[in-house]
Design an enzyme around this catalytic site. Structure first.
Site, short mmCIF file in Angstrom:
data_model
loop_
_atom_site.label_atom_id
_atom_site.label_comp_id
_atom_site.label_asym_id
_atom_site.label_seq_id
_atom_site.Cartn_x
_atom_site.Cartn_y
_atom_site.Cartn_z
N GLU A 1 0.64 -1.26 0.14
CA GLU A 1 -0.15 0.02 0.21
C GLU A 1 0.79 1.02 -0.14
OE1 GLU A 1 -2.95 -0.44 3.14
OE2 GLU A 1 -4.24 -1.63 1.63
N GLU B 1 -5.49 -8.31 -1.51
CA GLU B 1 -6.19 -8.05 -0.22
C GLU B 1 -7.70 -7.77 -0.41
OE1 GLU B 1 -4.53 -5.50 3.08
OE2 GLU B 1 -2.55 -5.99 2.37
C1 BGP Z 1 -4.42 -2.85 4.63
C2 BGP Z 1 -3.14 -3.28 5.10
C3 BGP Z 1 -3.25 -4.69 5.71
C4 BGP Z 1 -4.63 -4.98 6.67
C5 BGP Z 1 -5.99 -4.28 5.92
C6 BGP Z 1 -7.10 -4.26 6.72
O1 BGP Z 1 -4.56 -1.57 4.78
O2 BGP Z 1 -2.44 -3.81 4.07
O3 BGP Z 1 -1.95 -4.65 6.61
O4 BGP Z 1 -4.72 -4.87 7.94
O5 BGP Z 1 -5.67 -3.31 5.44
O6 BGP Z 1 -7.06 -3.30 7.59
P1 BGP Z 1 -7.33 -3.42 9.19
O7 BGP Z 1 -6.57 -4.35 9.80
O8 BGP Z 1 -7.31 -2.04 9.47
O9 BGP Z 1 -8.86 -3.94 9.20
#
Ligand code: BGP
Length: 493
Positions: free
Chosen positions: A201, A391
């Protein structure tokens, strides 16, 4: 059948949220080890000591954890838990977890290497052998289960040594340290790992302004500079990786910052277009085309940014190190408008105007499978290179009943998202993989919570630090197994 043969179905994690073993095996501390737990209402904190020995507790500002001159991160701030340290302990459970992924039929597993497990401060001459051995065992285990590793080189966890010396990616020296780390792991695992991602990201650094973080022009400039050093580091790594093994496929990774105009007022349409450009294409263009996009001028001018440290040599490197594939995370869409609005969304990492056509998760994230199709088609149209959605998933409260989790809501979330991917493929998008987020329960990045769970595989670990870490497959996991077996054709419950 929309999904090609050999489509990479699987799951994704990151060392900082999953691996644990933060002070074992010669690993050095990372930035994320110093971040406390939080919630939607309460920001995660950073605890630190200033040069006069005074302790401070401040809100974590993602992608900018630079402390004042002479300050250091403070380790034992009373009452705070640091959930990323133990996380869900892949370090001691990797065999069991990989066996469970194998049972679900995973074709690909996305994970990250913790840089400070290889170079404890980020600046050593020689790598930490124990760290190298750990990942070798992991990759061998994956291969033994016919699971293709997809490895992120940097997922939020910059070694603390570097951060305390230079701030968070605020110095050119980072480039060489990062490239050395990449060279080490590329060489070490060249026969075990083929698919790599450079920075997770990467666009968050500037695009977080979409999520309610506002930056001064000075902050914005710092963030653009931070990004530029990462672009150069990424391009150098890509070039080097291809030299070490020409079969490597190395991708960029952006956060899916997908926006809609809230009204059909042309001003809203323009705002949405420009927000999309700033959120995704600024980083995508540099990494896919090897040069800054024309609209960079507008962004820099709007924020009064001049004098960025970008050399002619850097520009050449950006051209030579373009990526082989585009990957991104997709969770939600956001509306933007130039009009006064009352109904705002107030989740963690979700901000802006409420979209009346959508429903929202318990963490305030818009549930929008159509946005996945829109973004896939828009991105592919621009870059024309293979795409992976690395993701996607639903963070939800899971209840354990008799040793099971009946998470129908998660299946209901995935079905339309998979259908959206299938439609995008039918419309010509070269989508090659889908790794759902937090396939094994992990600590949330945004809130530091355990109770925000994404997994197909449950881990007995809780926000107060309790739990015996035992794992089991949730109902959604058995459903996903069927999806994989049928290569996306059977989505039935
Ligand atoms: C993205 C990241 C992840 C993951 C995901 C979900 O931004 O790359 O590391 O955590 O989001 O976010 P969260 O964990 O805040 O629900």
């Amino acid at each position: 059948m929309s999904f090609k043969e050999g489509f990479f179905w699987g799951g994704a994690t990151a060392a900082n949220q999953y691996e644990g073993g933060w002070n074992e095996g010669g690993r050095g501390p990372a930035l994320t080890d110093f971040c406390t737990g939080g919630s939607v209402k309460e920001h995660r904190k950073v605890t630190w000591e200033d040069k006069d020995g005074k302790i401070h507790v401040t809100d974590q500002v993602p992608m900018d954890d630079t402390l004042p001159e002479g300050a250091v991160h403070y380790v034992t701030a009373d009452g705070y838990l640091y959930p990323n340290r133990e996380a869900t302990d892949f370090y001691h459970h990797y065999k069991e977890d990989i066996a469970l992924m194998g049972e679900l039929g995973f074709k690909m597993f996305r994970m990250s290497i913790s840089w400070s497990r290889i170079f404890p401060t980020g600046m050593e001459d020689k790598p930490n052998q124990e760290g190298l051995d750990f990942y070798r065992k992991v990759f061998e285990e994956l291969r033994a289960h016919n699971i293709e590793p997809l490895v992120t080189l940097h997922h939020f966890d910059t070694p603390l040594g570097l951060v305390e010396k230079y701030g968070d990616w605020l110095h050119r020296d980072y480039i060489d340290y990062f490239v050395k780390y990449c060279e080490t792991v590329f060489t070490e695992y060249k026969d075990l790992v083929k698919y790599w991602l450079t920075f997770n990201e990467i666009n968050n650094t500037i695009a977080l302004s979409l999520f309610g973080f506002s930056f001064t022009d000075e902050d914005y400039k710092k963030r653009l500079q931070h990004l530029h050093y990462q672009f150069v580091a990424s391009a150098k790594a890509v070039k080097l990786g291809h030299k070490i093994n020409p079969d490597f496929k190395i991708g960029c990774m952006c956060s899916g910052m997908v926006v809609y105009p809230h009204t059909c007022d042309p001003k809203d349409v323009l705002k949405a277009q420009q927000t999309f450009e700033e959120g995704m294409f600024y980083c995508g263009d540099v990494q896919c085309f090897g040069e800054y996009p024309p609209f960079a001028k507008r962004m820099w001018k709007d924020h009064h940014v001049t004098g960025l440290d970008i050399t002619e040599e850097d520009k050449q490197i950006l051209k030579e190190g373009t990526v082989d594939m585009f990957t991104y995370s997709y969770y939600m869409t956001n509306n933007v408008t130039t009009h006064e609005i009352k109904d705002k969304v107030g989740g963690n990492y979700a901000a802006g105007v409420r979209n009346e056509y959508l429903t929202y998760s318990d963490w305030g994230w818009a549930l929008d499978p159509t946005g996945l199709q829109i973004s896939l088609e828009k991105i592919y149209d621009r870059y024309r290179r293979p795409i992976m959605v690395v993701e996607n998933g639903l963070g939800a409260f899971d209840e354990v009943e008799d040793g099971k989790v009946h998470d129908d809501y998660r299946i209901d979330y995935y079905i339309p998202h998979i259908e959206a991917m299938s439609k995008a493929i039918d419309n010509g998008v070269d989508l090659i993989g889908y790794t759902t987020w937090g396939c094994v329960d992990v600590v949330s990045a945004g809130t530091g919570e355990m109770r925000k769970r994404y997994g197909f595989i449950y881990v007995d670990k809780h926000d107060d630090g309790t739990g015996d870490m035992h794992r089991f497959i949730k109902d959604s996991g058995y459903w996903y197994k069927k999806v994989i077996e049928s290569n996306g054709a059977d989505l039935s419950k």
